[in-house]
Design an enzyme around this catalytic site. Structure first.
Site, mmCIF file in Angstrom:
data_model
loop_
_atom_site.group_PDB
_atom_site.id
_atom_site.type_symbol
_atom_site.label_atom_id
_atom_site.label_comp_id
_atom_site.label_asym_id
_atom_site.label_seq_id
_atom_site.Cartn_x
_atom_site.Cartn_y
_atom_site.Cartn_z
ATOM 1 C CD GLN A 132 -3.046 -0.392 -0.171
ATOM 2 O OE1 GLN A 132 -3.371 0.830 -0.361
ATOM 3 N NE2 GLN A 132 -3.916 -1.350 -0.539
ATOM 4 C CB SER A 133 4.033 2.019 -1.748
ATOM 5 O OG SER A 133 4.767 3.218 -2.077
#
Length: 340
Positions: free
Chosen positions: A75-76
């Site tokens: 979930q960058s």
């Protein structure tokens, strides 16, 4: 600091607002809390990476790159905003995603930032946790170069001396805003991870002789490692700007007490901070970075580490898109990832 000497794209929505959080301040009984809204920078919902990518992607464009490559956690936020910049500039984008949580939930792995990575046209490659991600990225870049692609590689978080220029510039912006409204800032706090935001801020603040103490609330690494990463990058950034030696090791402070079980795993205090900001101020935090930074801010206020008469600025680094990957911890009764 004359940052116009460096290539830069002007795509961010700047200056970002500096606003009082009156209801949160009242709820905590002081100090006077303000927020620097770097969740409002623009480019795929905004966040702190926009400032960094203005300089990084300008450098990529200047070298004639036709592809950018970066890496980060599933979930960058950085990956999502890099993909958005690449789309805007007509470049290909390839992202290497590392599973740092081991969480199997579909929304975590396919929704939120991952959804937007693909919506912006990026290709992604997945790796289990514990990989040498910089090494994997260099191997992937070499494979593309053998296909005659001109690849510009961006480190995780956009955290190198070029990216940190964005937050040296933010320091100037914040100090100017504070000066214009007569706001004496006693503390500046934020979530710190890959180190570029904190490194750029401390260089900018020290170069301006602002006298504003900076504290990063860590989201992953132990304190000694986190502070050393920030200091090393701050030194490189100061060298790049032309003010070598302006930052000392004592200027770099990080509190990693709010990391919990690890990167991307929110504790109960992280979830409380997210709900307090949402319910009291209508502001969305994320469970990975800003939520942990806000948990530290709230705890410091409650324990009197920030005094009632002081003024504290919380720099919001964005990341609300990640909430859509964490629905199971945010819906009461299904907090499978939360660690007390």
């Amino acid at each position: 600091m004359h940052l116009a000497r460096f290539p830069r794209l002007h795509l961010a929505h700047l200056p970002t607002p500096l606003e009082p959080l009156e209801r949160l301040s009242k709820e905590l009984g002081g100090p006077e809390i303000w927020i620097k809204r770097d969740d409002c920078t623009g480019m795929s919902t905004g966040g702190n990476k926009t400032r960094k990518l203005e300089f990084l992607m300008a450098e990529a464009e200047a070298m004639g790159a036709d592809m950018v490559m970066t890496q980060g956690a599933t979930q960058s936020n950085h990956a999502r905003q890099t993909a958005a910049f690449a789309a805007k500039l007509g470049m290909k984008c390839h992202i290497l995603l590392e599973d740092r949580t081991g969480y199997p939930d579909h929304n975590y792995n396919e929704n939120g930032n991952v959804l937007l990575d693909h919506l912006h046209g990026a290709t992604t490659e997945r790796f289990p946790g514990g990989h040498d991600m910089p090494g994997e990225m260099e191997r992937a870049a070499q494979a593309e170069r053998q296909k005659d692609k001109l690849v510009y590689v961006i480190p995780g978080g956009g955290s190198n001396a070029t990216g940190a220029l964005g937050y040296a510039n933010c320091a100037m912006e914040l100090v100017n805003q504070a000066n214009e409204r007569g706001l004496v800032i006693d503390h500046l706090v934020h979530a710190t991870g890959s180190s570029g935001t904190q490194a750029g801020l401390i260089v900018g603040l020290k170069a301006l002789n602002a006298g504003i103490p900076l504290l990063g609330f860590g989201t992953r690494a132990p304190q000694e490692k986190q502070e050393q990463m920030v200091y090393d990058l701050a030194c490189k950034t100061a060298d790049k700007i032309g003010c070598s030696g302006v930052v000392t090791r004592a200027d770099v402070r990080a509190d990693t007490s709010y990391v919990g079980d690890g990167y991307g795993l929110p504790r109960a205090d992280t979830l409380e901070a997210i709900r307090m900001f949402a319910e009291l101020e209508g502001i969305l935090l994320d469970p990975v970075y800003s939520g942990k930074g806000a948990a530290g801010l709230i705890d410091y206020c409650r324990k009197g580490k920030f005094k009632k008469a002081e003024r504290v600025v919380f720099l919001h680094t964005g990341g609300a898109v990640g909430l859509f990957g964490y629905d199971s911890v945010l819906i009461p009764g299904t907090a499978r990832m939360a660690a007390e």
